[in-house]
Design a protein around this motif. Sequence first.
Motif, short mmCIF file in Angstrom:
data_model
loop_
_atom_site.label_atom_id
_atom_site.label_comp_id
_atom_site.label_asym_id
_atom_site.label_seq_id
_atom_site.Cartn_x
_atom_site.Cartn_y
_atom_site.Cartn_z
N ARG A 4 99.01 38.79 -26.06
CA ARG A 4 98.09 37.73 -26.49
C ARG A 4 97.79 36.83 -25.29
N THR A 5 96.59 36.38 -25.23
CA THR A 5 96.19 35.52 -24.11
C THR A 5 95.52 34.26 -24.64
N ALA A 6 95.44 33.26 -23.77
CA ALA A 6 94.75 32.02 -24.11
C ALA A 6 93.72 31.73 -23.02
N LEU A 7 92.55 31.28 -23.43
CA LEU A 7 91.50 30.86 -22.51
C LEU A 7 91.54 29.34 -22.43
N PHE A 8 91.82 28.80 -21.25
CA PHE A 8 91.85 27.35 -21.03
C PHE A 8 90.53 26.90 -20.43
N VAL A 9 89.84 25.99 -21.11
CA VAL A 9 88.58 25.40 -20.65
C VAL A 9 88.94 23.98 -20.21
N ILE A 10 88.98 23.75 -18.90
CA ILE A 10 89.62 22.55 -18.37
C ILE A 10 88.60 21.48 -17.98
N VAL A 61 91.72 27.28 -25.82
CA VAL A 61 92.29 25.95 -25.66
C VAL A 61 91.30 25.10 -24.86
N ILE A 62 90.78 24.06 -25.47
CA ILE A 62 89.86 23.13 -24.81
C ILE A 62 90.68 21.94 -24.32
N PRO A 87 85.74 21.82 -29.19
CA PRO A 87 86.39 22.94 -29.87
C PRO A 87 85.73 23.25 -31.20
N GLU A 88 85.71 24.54 -31.53
CA GLU A 88 85.23 24.98 -32.83
C GLU A 88 86.43 25.23 -33.74
N THR A 89 86.16 25.52 -34.98
CA THR A 89 87.22 25.76 -35.96
C THR A 89 88.18 26.84 -35.44
N GLY A 90 89.46 26.56 -35.51
CA GLY A 90 90.47 27.52 -35.08
C GLY A 90 90.84 27.42 -33.62
N GLU A 91 90.11 26.62 -32.86
CA GLU A 91 90.43 26.43 -31.44
C GLU A 91 91.31 25.19 -31.28
#
Length: 195
Positions: A4-10, A61-62, A87-91
């Motif tokens: 599993r991975t996470a996308l970080f929007v920094i 992940v925002i 962020p959208e729903t679930g983020e």
Amino acid sequence: MTTRTALFVIDIQNDLTTDPATRIPAADRIRTAGEKILTTARRLQTDNIRDAKSDPPGMIVIVQHEDLPGQGPLKKDTPAWELVFPPETGEYLVQKTTRDTFESNPHLAEMLKRKGVEHIWAFGIQSECCVESTCIGALNAGFRVTLLRGAHSTYDVDGKSAAEVEKEVEHRLEGRGALIEDWEKVVRLWGAMIG
């Protein structure tokens, strides 16, 4: 089971990307890249697609920076502080007051690991500040990290152009074990999985 991975929007916030008086030189490029990366990642979320080779993000992940009083323009609940990509729903929305998202959120690494996250994709602003510090924090917490080249930037600083700073950050992070991948190539790989 795939990783599993996470996308970080920094820290893609108004002061840094939309205000003509304060935005970084590459603001248009970062907004365009961010929109394409997030659109593709969100479609992968909707379709719940997993692929071991491409390792698409399992969660988004925002990250939103807040300057403490007297420290900068990103004051909570001001237009400068607002996110370009909320962020959208679930983020997940993660707020921080230091450059390193993990330092500001001591339980974040544990939460991500409980959800099975082992790999973090990252992009955003500013390259040599919050992006680099958050990537180092993730590496120190035991995550694999991939920084998306072309999707992070900063201001011209110390006689160096923003492009030069971007390259220096990538070099330093590679030295610590992070991977650097062109964002467009990654989006093409993820997009091919959607069909």
